[in-house]
Design an enzyme around this catalytic site. Sequence first.
Site, PDB file in Angstrom:
ATOM      1  N   ASP A 166      -2.519  -1.983  12.348  1.00 60.70           N
ATOM      2  CA  ASP A 166      -3.510  -2.101  11.273  1.00 60.70           C
ATOM      3  C   ASP A 166      -4.439  -3.261  11.657  1.00 60.70           C
ATOM      4  OD1 ASP A 166      -4.865  -1.886   8.866  1.00 60.70           O
ATOM      5  OD2 ASP A 166      -3.270  -2.767   7.641  1.00 60.70           O
ATOM      6  N   HIS A 191       0.867  -1.183   0.000  1.00 61.69           N
ATOM      7  CA  HIS A 191       0.000   0.000   0.000  1.00 61.69           C
ATOM      8  C   HIS A 191       0.911   1.242   0.000  1.00 61.69           C
ATOM      9  CE1 HIS A 191      -3.487   2.333   0.293  1.00 61.69           C
ATOM     10  NE2 HIS A 191      -3.928   2.050   1.501  1.00 61.69           N
ATOM     11  N   ARG A 232      -3.117  11.660   2.611  1.00 57.48           N
ATOM     12  CA  ARG A 232      -3.327  10.854   1.405  1.00 57.48           C
ATOM     13  C   ARG A 232      -3.586  11.779   0.221  1.00 57.48           C
ATOM     14  NH1 ARG A 232      -5.059   5.641   1.791  1.00 57.48           N
ATOM     15  NH2 ARG A 232      -4.760   5.672  -0.462  1.00 57.48           N
TER      16      ARG A 232
HETATM   17  N1  NVA Z   1      -4.432  -3.863   5.588  1.00 56.16           N
HETATM   18  C1  NVA Z   1      -5.683  -3.222   5.282  1.00 56.16           C
HETATM   19  C2  NVA Z   1      -5.460  -1.808   4.840  1.00 56.16           C
HETATM   20  C3  NVA Z   1      -6.702  -1.059   4.470  1.00 56.16           C
HETATM   21  C4  NVA Z   1      -6.433   0.320   3.990  1.00 56.16           C
HETATM   22  C5  NVA Z   1      -6.412  -3.998   4.215  1.00 56.16           C
HETATM   23  O1  NVA Z   1      -5.767  -4.425   3.240  1.00 56.16           O
HETATM   24  O2  NVA Z   1      -7.616  -4.231   4.338  1.00 56.16           O
HETATM   25  N1   CP Z   2      -6.293   3.690   4.290  1.00 57.35           N
HETATM   26  C1   CP Z   2      -7.030   3.413   3.200  1.00 57.35           C
HETATM   27  O1   CP Z   2      -6.499   3.063   2.130  1.00 57.35           O
HETATM   28  O2   CP Z   2      -8.359   3.590   3.363  1.00 57.35           O
HETATM   29  P1   CP Z   2      -9.537   3.168   2.378  1.00 57.35           P
HETATM   30  O3   CP Z   2      -9.593   1.666   2.381  1.00 57.35           O
HETATM   31  O4   CP Z   2     -10.754   3.803   2.962  1.00 57.35           O
HETATM   32  O5   CP Z   2      -9.223   3.687   1.008  1.00 57.35           O
END
Ligand code: NVA
Ligand code: CP
Length: 322
Positions: free
Chosen positions: A241, A146, A309
């Site tokens: 997270d 990410h 972001r």
């Molecule tokens: N680790 C989480 C991040 C969400 C922004 C996911 O992949 O769901």
């Molecule tokens: N942190 C993040 O990417 O959030 P969303 O899943 O809401 O885009």
Amino acid sequence: MPQLSELLNGEIAASLKGRDFLALVDFTPEEIRWLIDFAIELKRLHKAGEPFQPLKGKTLGMIFEKSSTRTRVSFEVGMYQLGGYALFLSRNDLQLGRGETIADTARTMSRYLDGIMIRTYAHRTVIELARAATIPVINGLTDYAHPCQALADYQTILEHKGRLEGLKIAYIGDGNNMVHSLLVGAAKLGLHMSIASPEGYEPDPELIRQMQETCGETGASIRVVRDPREAIEDADVVYTDVWASMGFEAEQEKRRIAFANYQVNEDLVRYAKPDFVFMHCLPAKRGEEVSAGVIDGDHSIVFDQAENRLHAQKAIMAAIMS
Ligand code: NVA
Ligand code: CP
């Protein structure tokens, strides 16, 4: 902080034009630091009411195969603020959902658009899309990485702490996409990162091995431990997270048991530095990976992360799509 003209006239600005933004591993420490400085400058300009619109007449396609609040809204608003237009494309509305290949989707979209942002499952999908596309592709999250979030996070840390090099960042929890991008950022930007994950949920050891050489060059360090208390000791930044990322919902119950001792709560943060900041990419589950007291408390900077972001992605889009 460098000003706009200084940033735009340098060698790094030229080196970023037309590139994909798939993972932080693809960028040098100087390029990452440049993107952060650019994001801070674009934030300053926006707050001063000074428009910066290098993407007039350009269009970004945003493919979403997973849910999103921050990514969708910040890319769409960011593109608008840069003078361009963003199209939301959900998998179910595209022929992709009926079996059209990712390569054909990429080739077709390259005929209409100036850039593609994609949020998907397998990281190889993003790589395949970028390979077939003739326009820049941005990774808006895969199961593996990410990078947009990590870039915004290091911007946020710099704004709060005034520096990045030498800081200690502790990550408590799942060895997922978020920690992969954060650890690459730590290695490239010279931070000391400690990661505590339960057995079977550690981050990719191959990526950590790959980053050790970078750590040698930048003075950074990365270690993976089992004990959250050991990881958090004297940390400047505490990050967590969700225990079950998107796509792993079926494992929710199993993970709740495995991660039971990995909650970032008032007891645990006592071992961090007194002026630590708490970070989370969001969305969060209060009572699971973090207590309400910590995420809603004085040390939490989670909404600064969310705001950044917008600025970090404007920097990425302006750099690669101009
Ligand atoms: N680790 C989480 C991040 C969400 C922004 C996911 O992949 O769901
Ligand atoms: N942190 C993040 O990417 O959030 P969303 O899943 O809401 O885009």
